[in-house]
Write an enzyme that holds these catalytic residues in place. Structure first.
Site: not given
Ligand code: HSE
Length: 309
Positions: A131, A184
């Site tokens: 990630e 992201t």
């Molecule tokens: N929890 C993470 C965010 C998930 O909201 O940035 C990213 O897919």
């Protein structure tokens, strides 16, 4: 076993109020990871089948990076080669990077002898390394449900403490993906660093309510606990028609609607397939008012995580 083929499901992270801690698995779509042992030691990504171009360089690939520490923590006489077929659309907000990472660590575990095998929760921990490539953060709210299935709660990242939560049997999800690009890393960079104590109180009330609702099959409690006061107010500004989509979905029976992960997809939780079909219809009518390309689908919340196929 010398080779294996694995399905790793897409996921919805955050689930409204549970930023970085809650997530669930979808029945579909998912990534497919095929892995085989090689005589040459090390990790090679030989093929990546994806609509969007993704790097096969280990350090630039979520599956590759998820495998690095896992591979080096065992003294193995063989290497591994993998092929990834992307079913989860990169950049959609439905755990695309996580599905590849989860599928890779799960597949590798299948190739190990019993004495070398890792526990499911250790697999989640390794998948989190992947990630970092996608978002710059070691969060487990997508990889945990992709590996384990169902709903998961990440109580703590370090050391990792993941809890599996029951999935009410009539829970369906409508996922709408407007085709705009939201990375992201960007979607995390815009977030407020601090929130008001009064908002924090509402937030942890909702997280607790959501978890209680999942444990007791209380669909209305699940719905009214999805409201987020920490990240959605900022991120929803990036999603065209967000407020209208939410209003229409709830007017038409959705338990709640929020942003899937870091977006741009939104998801509506519904009780039963019939309700999900009506919510899908109004979401289509609403998004059709824009010129955006989109895709939309209904999935059951899946209790299955990664599996050999
Ligand atoms: N929890 C993470 C965010 C998930 O909201 O940035 C990213 O897919």
């Amino acid at each position: 076993m010398d080779k294996v083929k694995v399905f790793a499901p897409a996921t919805v992270a955050n689930v409204g109020s549970g930023f970085d801690i809650l997530g669930f698995a979808l029945e579909a779509p998912g990534d497919i990871v095929e892995m085989k042992k090689t005589q040459q030691k090390g990790i090679v990504i030989s093929e990546m089948i994806s609509e969007k171009s993704l790097s096969c360089v280990i350090e630039e690939n979520t599956a590759g990076m998820a495998l690095v520490n896992m591979y080096s923590s065992r003294d193995l006489s063989f290497g591994i080669e993998l092929k990834i077929t992307k079913g989860v659309n990169p950049g959609s907000g439905t755990g695309s990077s996580a599905a590849s990472a989860a599928g890779a660590v799960f597949a590798f575990n299948q190739l190990l002898d019993d004495v070398d095998k890792f526990s499911d929760k250790e697999l989640v921990d390794f998948a989190m390394d992947g990630e970092v490539v996608a978002s710059g953060a070691r969060h487990a709210d997508n990889v945990a449900p992709s590996v384990l299935g169902g709903f998961t709660l990440v109580r703590q990242n370090d050391p990792l403490d993941v809890i599996q939560i029951p999935t009410p049997s009539e829970l369906y999800v409508v996922v709408l993906h407007p085709e705009i690009e939201v990375k992201t890393s960007d979607s995390r960079a815009i977030l407020k660093k601090q929130i008001q104590l009064s908002d924090a109180v509402k937030q942890w009330g909702n997280v607790a309510g959501l978890v209680a609702g999942l444990f007791t099959d209380d669909y209305d409690l699940i719905g009214r606990s999805m409201e987020d006061f920490a990240v959605v107010p900022t991120r929803s500004l990036l999603i065209p028609m967000y407020d209208q989509l939410k209003e229409k979905a709830i007017e038409n029976g959705a338990l709640g609607l929020s942003i899937s992960g870091s977006g741009p997809s939104v998801f509506a939780l519904c009780k039963g397939l019939e309700s999900a079909e009506s919510v899908k219809k109004v979401l289509v009518e609403t998004i059709e008012q824009t010129n955006l390309l989109y895709n939309i689908h209904i999935s059951k919340v899946s209790t299955e995580g990664c599996k050999v196929i």
